[in-house]
Design an enzyme around this catalytic site. Structure first.
Site, PDB file in Angstrom:
ATOM      1  N   GLY A  28       0.813  -1.204   0.000  1.00 43.47           N
ATOM      2  CA  GLY A  28       0.000   0.000   0.000  1.00 43.47           C
ATOM      3  C   GLY A  28       0.851   1.261   0.000  1.00 43.47           C
ATOM      4  O   GLY A  28       2.057   1.222  -0.169  1.00 43.47           O
ATOM      5  N   HIS A  35       6.840   2.579  -8.518  1.00 41.69           N
ATOM      6  CA  HIS A  35       6.572   1.144  -8.630  1.00 41.69           C
ATOM      7  C   HIS A  35       5.084   0.860  -8.407  1.00 41.69           C
ATOM      8  O   HIS A  35       4.471   0.093  -9.165  1.00 41.69           O
ATOM      9  CB  HIS A  35       7.438   0.392  -7.613  1.00 41.69           C
ATOM     10  CG  HIS A  35       7.330  -1.085  -7.689  1.00 41.69           C
ATOM     11  ND1 HIS A  35       6.749  -1.837  -6.696  1.00 41.69           N
ATOM     12  CD2 HIS A  35       7.742  -1.961  -8.637  1.00 41.69           C
ATOM     13  CE1 HIS A  35       6.814  -3.116  -7.033  1.00 41.69           C
ATOM     14  NE2 HIS A  35       7.413  -3.220  -8.209  1.00 41.69           N
ATOM     15  N   ASP A  94       9.209  -4.189 -11.702  1.00 40.43           N
ATOM     16  CA  ASP A  94      10.111  -4.562 -10.611  1.00 40.43           C
ATOM     17  C   ASP A  94      11.556  -4.202 -10.931  1.00 40.43           C
ATOM     18  O   ASP A  94      12.288  -3.705 -10.079  1.00 40.43           O
ATOM     19  CB  ASP A  94       9.994  -6.057 -10.307  1.00 40.43           C
ATOM     20  CG  ASP A  94       8.675  -6.424  -9.651  1.00 40.43           C
ATOM     21  OD1 ASP A  94       7.886  -5.513  -9.331  1.00 40.43           O
ATOM     22  OD2 ASP A  94       8.442  -7.627  -9.452  1.00 40.43           O
TER      23      ASP A  94
END
Length: 138
Positions: free
Chosen positions: A47, A63, A105
Site C-alpha cells: 500500500g 513502482h 520490478d
C-alpha cells in the site's frame, strides 16, 4: 502492521513473485527488502499514501503506479522469468503480464540502487499515520 503482512506473504509464497522482487532489490542495492524496504517511508511496502519522503520512497511510489497501470495481471503474485549478469537485470520471455510486471520490478530495483545515498534509517518502519499529506497522483 504492513511489515508483518509482507513477512507472512514471503513465508507462504517462498517461490512467488515477491521473492523475485526481493532478489532484484538485493542485486541492485545489496540490501534485503526485509527489513530495509518493506515499511520504508510512505510507499515502500504494502500500500501507500501521502507524499514520498525522499527519492528512495519515490522509487516505491513509481513502482506502485506501474502496478496500477497493469490490467488483467496479478503483479504481487505472478511469477516471471528474469536473469541478471554483472548487476544488470534482464526480463525474460513470458506472457505479456509477466513481462510488464518484471519491467515494473526491474525499474524499481534499479531506482533503489541509484538512490542508495538518499536512504535514511529514520524512514525504516515508518508509521502509516505520519503519511498525512494528500496522496501524490500517478
Amino acid at each position: 502492521m504492513r511489515t508483518l503482512w509482507i513477512v507472512a506473504v514471503l513465508l507462504v509464497s517462498v517461490e512467488g513473485h515477491l521473492l523475485q522482487f526481493n532478489k532484484m532489490i538485493k542485486i541492485m542495492t545489496r540490501k534485503n527488502a526485509f527489513p530495509f524496504y518493506t515499511s520504508y517511508g510512505c510507499y515502500c511496502g504494502w500500500g501507500g499514501r501521502g507524499w514520498p519522503k525522499d527519492a528512495t520512497d519515490s522509487c516505491c511510489f513509481v513502482h506502485d503506479c506501474c502496478y496500477q497501470k497493469l490490467t488483467g495481471c496479478s503483479p504481487k503474485w505472478d511469477i516471471y522469468p528474469y536473469s541478471w549478469k554483472t548487476g544488470v537485470i534482464i526480463c525474460g520471455e513470458g506472457t505479456p503480464c509477466e513481462k510488464e510486471i518484471c519491467e515494473c520490478d526491474r525499474a524499481a530495483a534499479v531506482c533503489l540502487g541509484e538512490n542508495l545515498r538518499t536512504y535514511k534509517t529514520k524512514y525504516m518502519f515508518y508509521p502509516d499515520f505520519l503519511c498525512k499529506k494528500p496522496s501524490k497522483q500517478c
